[in-house]
Structures are given as structure tokens and as C-alpha cells.
Scaffold this motif. Structure first.
Motif, mmCIF file in Angstrom:
data_model
loop_
_atom_site.group_PDB
_atom_site.id
_atom_site.type_symbol
_atom_site.label_atom_id
_atom_site.label_comp_id
_atom_site.label_asym_id
_atom_site.label_seq_id
_atom_site.Cartn_x
_atom_site.Cartn_y
_atom_site.Cartn_z
ATOM 1 N N PHE A 96 0.842 -1.205 0.000
ATOM 2 C CA PHE A 96 0.000 0.000 0.000
ATOM 3 C C PHE A 96 0.877 1.255 0.000
ATOM 4 N N PHE A 181 0.292 -6.599 -4.209
ATOM 5 C CA PHE A 181 -0.487 -5.503 -3.626
ATOM 6 C C PHE A 181 -0.137 -4.178 -4.298
ATOM 7 N N THR A 182 1.127 -3.974 -4.594
ATOM 8 C CA THR A 182 1.545 -2.722 -5.234
ATOM 9 C C THR A 182 0.875 -2.550 -6.595
ATOM 10 N N ILE A 185 -3.151 -2.154 -6.067
ATOM 11 C CA ILE A 185 -3.561 -0.916 -5.404
ATOM 12 C C ILE A 185 -3.168 0.307 -6.224
ATOM 13 N N LEU A 223 -9.277 -3.504 -2.348
ATOM 14 C CA LEU A 223 -8.578 -3.932 -1.135
ATOM 15 C C LEU A 223 -9.143 -5.247 -0.610
#
Length: 301
Positions: A96, A181-182, A185, A223
Motif C-alpha cells: 500500500f 499488492f503494489t 492498489i 482492497l
């Protein structure tokens, strides 16, 4: 009229033949192995004693849950909880933070983005081998770095110690999973309308208020989905552990899926299938509770 019906029949046959591989391949390579494996969970199916294959009901599951000194199932389950929980927490927070840095382009952002995304393109086994060398007790980079920083005096056998082997694998898994996640997001953040932030600036909102009132609500669905997917993938990801420690020493770094691989390697397909069935049940139950508690809707999906 007959010619028209024949033409329609030929078209229907052609469409069926084109669709047939898409039906047959999943049946052969997905559904049949899953059904056959589920059946083996209720059999005594050991290739070392192939002449004595028989139905044993729930005996394989009873053996897993028996309390005994030789039974490692409970410690393996606790390792799995730590493996998933710690990995997910640090992957999410770090991913995040990096996504927030990548939201707006800056000089060198392309190189920075490529470096972040690189681990996701590499095989898990290769990553495991690389980290196994880094954590090597005699010639590893980690020991060398810590000794130069005067944080340790003597080399530590990270992968040889019962108290450190699992956490060493978790560190490697955190590094490996951050790009997911990078990527997800970052894509979600770039879809948030800038007008919302401009309106918040006019109202005098602080960065924290904009983050909690605009950013998080706008990317909530992403998310929730990424966390769910990552839990499932980390749970089903024994590659790193198997290539770094093979579950050792003495099973101290085993998670449930690496334990299942060891049972397969020992040719006890009945017990391995029982563990596999439990894995499916755990994930179905978790996903059901997760989607219910987070109130994830079809509209968000």
C-alpha cells in the motif's frame, strides 16, 4: 427448408466441436483429479502397499487430529496461521505504501516501478533458492550484513534453527508478495477521480482525512478482493518453504501444504488427500466468513 436445417445442423456441430476442448480439458485436468483425490482421502492408499488399497472411511482424518508426540498436524496448522497472518500484514502495508508513492509519476518512476514488480515475474522456487543462499549460516549475505553492522557477533544458522526457520521463510515470502499488492492498489488509486481531492482541498481536509474519507472508500472493493486472493495464494504457496527448508528442521517450518507435499513424497496418497480436502474446507469456510463480515457485494465484484 431441408437445406436450411442441414446448414443449421452443421453450424451447431461446428460450434460444439470448437467448444468441446474447453469442456474436456477442465474435466480431465481439474475436475477428475479433484474428485479422485477426494475419494482417496477416504482410502488407505499407500504406493508402498499398493495391494492393500481399501476404503477406511474417516480414519485418515482421525489420524491427523490424534494427539500424539509424533503428530505434527497441530503445530503445522499453527505455523500456517503465522505464515499467512504475518506475511499478509507486511505485504499489504508495504505494498500500500509503495502504491501511494507510485500514484503520481515522478522522475525515475518507471525504473522504480520495474524494480518493485520484478519479484512477481520470478518463479517461487528460484526465489526460495536465492533466499536460502542469503540465509546461509556460513556464507550468507544476511549474516555478513548483520555482522558488519555489529548486530550479531557470530554467524546464525537461520534455516537450521527451529525458532528461526519459519520466520526466515516468512521474510522471503513478504518480499515476494509485495508486488501483487503494489500492482493492484496502484491501478485502483489511479482510478480515483482527482476532483474528489480538489473538493477536499477546498474544504480544508487534512491528508489523513482525504486518505480515510476518499482514498480508502473508493478502492475498498479492490482492497477486499486483493486481501482475499492473497490469503488463498499464501495458504497454497509451499514453494518457498519447500525450496528453502523442505519443512525442516524437524518439521518446524512446515505449513499445511508443504506437509501435504511431504506426504505425497512418502507415497501416502490417502493421508495427503485427506490434508488436501481439509485445505479446501478451510479456504471455503474462511472465504464465506470473510465475504459475510466485510459485506462484499456483487456490485463491488
Amino acid at each position: 427448408m431441408k437445406q436450411k436445417s442441414r446448414l443449421q445442423w452443421k453450424r451447431a456441430c461446428f460450434i460444439f466441436l470448437m467448444v468441446l476442448p474447453a469442456i474436456i480439458i477442465p474435466i480431465i485436468f481439474t475436475y477428475y483429479p479433484m474428485i479422485r483425490g477426494s475419494m482417496m482421502a477416504f482410502q488407505s492408499y499407500n504406493l508402498m502397499n499398493i495391494k492393500n488399497i481399501k476404503w477406511v472411511g474417516f480414519d485418515n482424518f482421525k489420524k491427523l487430529f490424534e494427539h500424539s508426540a509424533s503428530n505434527t498436524f497441530y503445530s503445522t496448522m499453527w505455523n500456517t496461521v503465522k505464515w499467512v497472518g504475518i506475511s499478509l500484514l507486511f505485504q499489504f502495508v508495504t505494498g500500500f505504501a509503495m502504491a501511494l508513492l507510485l500514484k503520481k509519476k515522478f522522475k525515475g518512476s518507471g525504473v522504480y516501478q520495474g524494480l518493485i514488480f520484478f519479484p512477481w515475474a520470478v518463479s517461487g522456487f528460484i526465489i526460495g533458492i536465492m533466499w536460502r543462499w542469503m540465509f546461509n549460516g556460513t556464507s550468507g549475505v544476511i549474516n555478513d550484513l548483520l555482522m558488519k553492522l555489529h548486530l550479531i557477533r557470530l554467524p546464525v544458522g537461520w534455516l537450521a534453527g527451529k525458532n528461526t526457520a519459519l520466520y526466515s521463510c516468512i521474510i522471503a515470502n513478504i518480499w515476494y508478495g509485495i508486488p501483487f499488492f503494489t500492482i493492484m492498489i496502484t491501478a485502483a488509486l489511479r482510478g480515483v477521480p482527482e476532483e474528489l481531492y480538489e473538493a477536499a482541498d477546498v474544504d480544508g481536509a487534512s491528508p489523513i482525512q482525504k486518505f480515510s474519507g476518499i482514498t480508502v472508500p473508493c478502492i475498498r472493493s479492490v482492497l477486499l478482493l486483493t486481501v482475499l486472493l492473497r490469503v488463498i495464494w499464501i495458504f497454497n504457496f509451499p514453494d518457498l518453504i519447500y525450496s528453502m527448508t523442505q519443512g525442516g528442521p524437524a518439521g518446524s517450518s512446515n505449513i499445511i501444504t508443504s506437509y501435504m507435499m511431504q506426504l505425497v513424497q512418502s507415497l501416502d496418497y490417502g493421508m495427503a488427500s485427506a490434508v488436501g480436502v481439509l485445505c479446501i474446507l478451510f479456504l471455503v469456510i474462511f472465504a464465506s466468513f470473510y465475504l459475510t463480515l466485510t459485506k462484499y457485494t456483487d456490485k463491488e465484484a
